[in-house]
Design a protein around this motif. Structure first.
Motif, PDB file in Angstrom:
ATOM      1  N   ALA A 764      56.857  47.658  33.006  1.00 11.71           N
ATOM      2  CA  ALA A 764      55.832  48.788  32.140  1.00 11.71           C
ATOM      3  C   ALA A 764      54.006  48.523  32.995  1.00 11.71           C
ATOM      4  O   ALA A 764      54.029  47.122  32.791  1.00 11.71           O
ATOM      5  CB  ALA A 764      55.657  48.072  30.931  1.00 11.71           C
ATOM      6  N   VAL A 765      53.542  49.641  33.414  1.00 19.63           N
ATOM      7  CA  VAL A 765      52.567  50.074  33.354  1.00 19.63           C
ATOM      8  C   VAL A 765      51.572  50.377  32.311  1.00 19.63           C
ATOM      9  O   VAL A 765      51.843  51.535  32.261  1.00 19.63           O
ATOM     10  CB  VAL A 765      52.359  50.510  34.581  1.00 19.63           C
ATOM     11  CG1 VAL A 765      50.985  50.633  34.816  1.00 19.63           C
ATOM     12  CG2 VAL A 765      52.520  49.203  35.823  1.00 19.63           C
ATOM     13  N   TYR A 766      50.719  49.907  31.494  1.00 14.05           N
ATOM     14  CA  TYR A 766      50.351  50.790  30.124  1.00 14.05           C
ATOM     15  C   TYR A 766      48.502  50.639  31.028  1.00 14.05           C
ATOM     16  O   TYR A 766      47.919  49.770  30.828  1.00 14.05           O
ATOM     17  CB  TYR A 766      50.463  50.187  29.456  1.00 14.05           C
ATOM     18  CG  TYR A 766      50.152  49.218  28.795  1.00 14.05           C
ATOM     19  CD1 TYR A 766      49.280  48.818  28.231  1.00 14.05           C
ATOM     20  CD2 TYR A 766      51.677  47.988  29.225  1.00 14.05           C
ATOM     21  CE1 TYR A 766      49.095  46.344  27.767  1.00 14.05           C
ATOM     22  CE2 TYR A 766      51.167  46.449  29.087  1.00 14.05           C
ATOM     23  CZ  TYR A 766      49.783  45.591  28.147  1.00 14.05           C
ATOM     24  OH  TYR A 766      49.316  44.872  27.801  1.00 14.05           O
ATOM     25  N   PRO A 767      47.926  51.547  29.688  1.00 10.07           N
ATOM     26  CA  PRO A 767      46.736  51.763  29.534  1.00 10.07           C
ATOM     27  C   PRO A 767      45.540  50.783  28.434  1.00 10.07           C
ATOM     28  O   PRO A 767      46.386  50.493  27.617  1.00 10.07           O
ATOM     29  CB  PRO A 767      46.494  52.742  29.228  1.00 10.07           C
ATOM     30  CG  PRO A 767      46.894  53.277  28.685  1.00 10.07           C
ATOM     31  CD  PRO A 767      48.460  52.985  28.447  1.00 10.07           C
ATOM     32  N   VAL A 768      44.675  50.360  28.738  1.00 10.36           N
ATOM     33  CA  VAL A 768      43.739  49.823  27.688  1.00 10.36           C
ATOM     34  C   VAL A 768      42.517  50.730  27.883  1.00 10.36           C
ATOM     35  O   VAL A 768      42.003  51.441  28.934  1.00 10.36           O
ATOM     36  CB  VAL A 768      43.739  48.276  28.154  1.00 10.36           C
ATOM     37  CG1 VAL A 768      44.606  47.674  27.629  1.00 10.36           C
ATOM     38  CG2 VAL A 768      42.667  48.438  29.555  1.00 10.36           C
ATOM     39  N   THR A 769      41.553  50.232  26.671  1.00 12.83           N
ATOM     40  CA  THR A 769      40.950  51.442  26.505  1.00 12.83           C
ATOM     41  C   THR A 769      39.550  51.199  28.117  1.00 12.83           C
ATOM     42  O   THR A 769      39.086  50.388  28.261  1.00 12.83           O
ATOM     43  CB  THR A 769      39.876  51.660  25.013  1.00 12.83           C
ATOM     44  OG1 THR A 769      39.318  52.094  25.314  1.00 12.83           O
ATOM     45  CG2 THR A 769      39.485  50.426  25.006  1.00 12.83           C
ATOM     46  N   GLY A 770      38.581  52.037  27.682  1.00 12.75           N
ATOM     47  CA  GLY A 770      37.742  52.199  28.257  1.00 12.75           C
ATOM     48  C   GLY A 770      36.648  53.067  28.770  1.00 12.75           C
ATOM     49  O   GLY A 770      36.425  53.698  26.835  1.00 12.75           O
TER      50      GLY A 770
END
Length: 818
Positions: A764-770
């Motif tokens: 899995a490739v998933y986002p974290v905030t920015g």
């Protein structure tokens, strides 16, 4: 006798991902720690301080003319925390009212925040303090408690409140300096307003400027008294910093003998193809007349930031870097009779002026315009930008500067779409206390600006050199042991933990010789690298060392990868360089001992060596028992106010081959590389003031985990309400999530049985905030994020073929023979 490893191409695997809605399973942070206060008295004191600030501003304005008064459309307040406590920085930023946190600094145990407040909006804070004093929230706590109780003092901001650089560098009275002025970019003629005031106040403003999200950066020459006037009258300044300045065997053979060796090598060289990739040297220029360089450096590939400087190398450094970037260490190939086929060419942009004192410049602007020069000349060429030039400054301690942020912006393609690969030197130590305990110096001198760039590959130096051939140095010994850090290399050991680990990799940078009394250390030719001399009419060969030589060597390898795989993205070349890196035995010994202690020592050493020394064979080729998969993809991290999607990759996996290996130990290595868009204003670096536009992370299915169970572990949106709490941990990784999830380049490896790895084929490739998400008014939240994913399976079993089963699946999927 072992058979030579067969060279097999890395496998570019398309269409492995499925996008699905994503919500993070990680909950928000805990409650803020607040100082003890008496509610009514605390509120009363803050209201008095707000009124005092308003009256002080009125008094100042009464002494100024109407033109000056009308120049300002708001005021600046400075908020201070109680000693040992943090300010609620996010709650000081109220975009809907035009209230903006512009600068944050720490002085000892106290945090200070400078906040711009538009005319008439001080009432926003007055109202919150009054409600805190007299009203309770639904939970029974005072309204706005986290904000109001985090504030110890409020006052009208003065010049020091905008200084986000080292406090010790703040100039004394009446001393003129070059200021790096960060302006609030509110799209209302900010730069023109500042320039107009500067003209009236005899402040000299630089000709060029940089533009970032919500900020414009210019240089200005003036005293603190002059700058204080601009702060009091204008409302466009956000931060002030101090501008930085940039400093400006074979080698011992007589010139005729050198010429003979060079002539022999020239006969063996095949020039690079005209459509091949390039290493672009951003330095002091390159002297093309050198017989070893003219073969790969076309006249049209010579440029200068300022045409008045000329194109030739005025210093020597750029020509030395060109030799390393093209050939590596010439001492390795001059004695050989093997043909040399060049696969990449050279470009040069002279970014430093001829010798003599010059005004400091915004080197971010210099870099951007120099990049534009080569791209206009050859817009479709793949190139690795090699910059072995840095300031002697390391006071930022990992914090972005205008230069490092501009390199991040150029890399990201934020404004013009093309992504770019930069390789930057970590910088050489400036002190002379190099001796038996040289490592303490390496670890206390931070990486030099702009080496803190997130998107660039920052290159440090290590050494394998230990043989001192000079008979006059009998009794002298090498300073560093083979495989250790080079005595010249800087590190990120003094940076705070929130910043990326740098350097990313280390390359050969030479050693130094230590005197018999162990009190003196010098650079000697036999411990350095051999390269091209800048004055070939006098001498053809010279020696070089340090992180400059290491950077040029890394750029050479990057270009070699691009020559073999021209369709790979800059993010992918970066990933393969790091993916191929290995720690030397000397480094591994230190790392193993540090990891046993379970303290900060392990991360400390990672901040010295990065991921280790790139291996050319691994970077370029797979093998039957070491298969490398390459994925290039993009996802949209955010909607306007939430995360949007993650990718699930089902990988072509050699399940039968791994199952046959059973309990044999194998290694799974994963590297995730992407470029962030920077937001470099120094406002605390948290939540909506984060530096990075976004972050990406990876996770791998566990041996006993079904696809559905894996989805639920990494994706809150995939969970049903009755699933309850699900463990998100995955043990067995060498670094683990806490250590690997820094910056925009993430690598880790797992060692286990082949039988277990056979079922770990989902990633899995998933986002974290920015800030793309946290600052939706900038309209960047809908941007897609590119990423490169490199996955390798390695086993020591020489008779096992794990490559072909993967290649067969890729061929079936694409219809293209592998």
């Amino acid at each position: 006798m072992a058979q030579p490893r067969k060279k097999l191409r890395h496998l570019l695997v398309p269409n492995t991902s499925v996008a699905e809605p994503y919500a993070s399973p990680v909950m928000g942070g805990g409650k803020p720690r607040l100082p003890p206060v008496e509610r009514a008295r605390h509120g009363e004191q803050l209201l008095e301080q707000l009124e005092r600030a308003r009256q002080e501003l009125q008094s100042r304005d009464a002494d100024r003319d109407v033109v000056a008064f009308e120049a300002r459309r708001g005021l600046y307040l400075e908020f201070a925390s109680a000693p040992g406590f943090e300010l609620a920085l996010d709650r000081l930023d109220l975009p809907s009212a035009g209230i903006e946190l512009v600068a944050k600094r720490d002085v000892g145990p106290v945090t200070y925040a400078t906040v711009y407040v538009p005319e008439g909006q001080v009432a926003q804070f007055t109202k919150r303090v009054e409600e805190y004093t007299s009203e309770d929230s639904k939970s029974g706590k005072p309204k706005h408690q986290p904000l109001v109780e985090s504030i110890h003092e409020i006052r009208l901001a003065v010049l020091e409140g905008f200084w986000t650089d080292d406090p010790a560098l703040f100039p004394p009275t009446k001393k003129a300096i070059w200021w790096e002025v960060w302006l609030r970019d509110d799209r209302s003629g900010t730069l023109e307003r500042f320039n107009g005031f500067a003209g009236m106040s005899n402040i000299r403003v630089g000709e060029r400027h940089l533009r970032f999200p919500e900020r414009i950066v210019v240089l200005a020459w003036g005293t603190r008294e002059q700058m204080a006037g601009s702060v009091e009258i204008l409302d466009v300044i956000a931060e002030l910093r101090l501008a930085k300045e940039v400093p400006a065997s074979f080698a011992e053979m007589p010139a005729p003998e050198q010429a003979a060796w060079v002539k022999d090598l020239s006969r063996r060289i095949t020039p690079p193809p005209p459509d091949g990739p390039a290493v672009c040297i951003l330095d002091t220029g390159v002297n093309r007349a050198h017989p070893l360089l003219v073969l790969a450096l076309a006249e049209g590939n010579l440029h200068a930031y300022n045409p008045e400087w000329g194109l030739s190398d005025h210093h020597g450094h750029g020509t030395e870097m060109a030799g390393i970037a093209l050939y590596g260490d010439l001492a390795q190939i001059l004695p050989s009779s093997t043909p040399v086929s060049l696969t990449h060419q050279l470009e040069s942009v002279k970014i430093l002026p001829p010798q003599g004192r010059n005004d400091p410049d915004l080197y971010g602007v210099v870099t951007a315009e120099s990049v534009a020069r080569v791209e206009v000349a050859a817009p479709t060429r793949n190139r690795a930008f090699s910059m072995a030039v840095a300031t002697t400054e390391f006071r930022d301690r990992g914090q972005p500067s205008s230069w490092s942020a501009e390199i991040d912006r150029l890399s990201s393609g934020a404004d013009d779409e093309p992504r770019r690969l930069f390789l930057i030197c970590a910088g050489n130590r400036t002190g002379n206390n190099i001796g038996p305990s040289f490592r303490s110096g390496n670890e206390t001198e931070g990486i030099h600006d702009p080496g803190q760039s997130w998107n660039a590959i920052t290159v440090g130096a290590y050494t394998e050199r230990f043989q001192i051939d000079d008979p006059s140095l009998a009794g002298w010994t090498p300073v560093a042991a083979p495989g250790d850090l080079s005595p010249s290399s800087t590190t990120s050991c003094i940076w705070k933990g929130q910043w990326p680990r740098k350097p990313d990799i280390v390359m050969e940078g030479g050693n130094m010789a230590l005197s018999p009394n162990r009190k003196e250390a010098y650079q000697v030719d036999s411990l350095a690298l051999l390269t091209t001399h800048s004055r070939p009419q006098e001498k053809l060969l010279a020696t070089t060392d340090g992180t400059s030589a290491a950077t040029a060597g890394a750029a050479r390898l990057a270009a070699a990868i691009w020559a073999e795989y021209p369709s790979f993205w800059p993010e992918t070349i970066r990933a393969l360089l790091v993916h191929s890196a290995q720690w030397t035995e000397a480094m591994k010994k230190e790392l193993r001992e540090a990891k046993k202690k379970k303290g900060h020592e392990f991360e400390h050493l990672l901040r010295c060596y990065g991921f280790g020394v790139p291996n050319r064979e691994r970077a370029l080729w797979s093998a039957k028992n070491a298969a490398t998969l390459v994925i290039q993809d993009r996802l949209q991290p955010f909607d306007r106010d939430s995360t949007k999607e993650m990718h699930l990759h089902t990988l072509p996996w050699p399940k039968e081959a791994l199952a046959d290996l059973g309990e044999e130990k194998v290694q799974l290595c994963i590297t995730l590389s992407y470029f962030i868009e920077p937001n470099p204003a120094r406002r605390g670096w948290v939540r909506r003031h984060r530096y990075a536009s976004h972050g990406l992370r990876f996770a791998v299915s566990k041996p006993t985990e079904s696809k559905d169970e894996f989805r639920k572990r990494v994706n809150k949106a995939a969970r049903a309400e009755e699933d309850g709490k699900i463990s998100t941990s995955d043990r067995g990784w060498f670094l683990g999530t806490d250590l690997r999830n820094k910056g925009s380049l993430h690598q880790d490896y797992w060692i286990g049985t082949a039988a277990d790895l056979a079922s770990r084929d989902i990633l899995a490739v998933y986002p974290v905030t920015g800030w793309w998400r946290e600052r939706p008014h900038l309209e960047r939240w809908s941007q897609a994020a590119r990423y490169a994913l490199v996955v390798s399976i390695r086993t020591r079993a020489q008779t096992v073929d794990i490559y072909e089963p993967i290649a067969n699946q890729v061929e079936v999927k694409t219809g293209i023979p592998v």
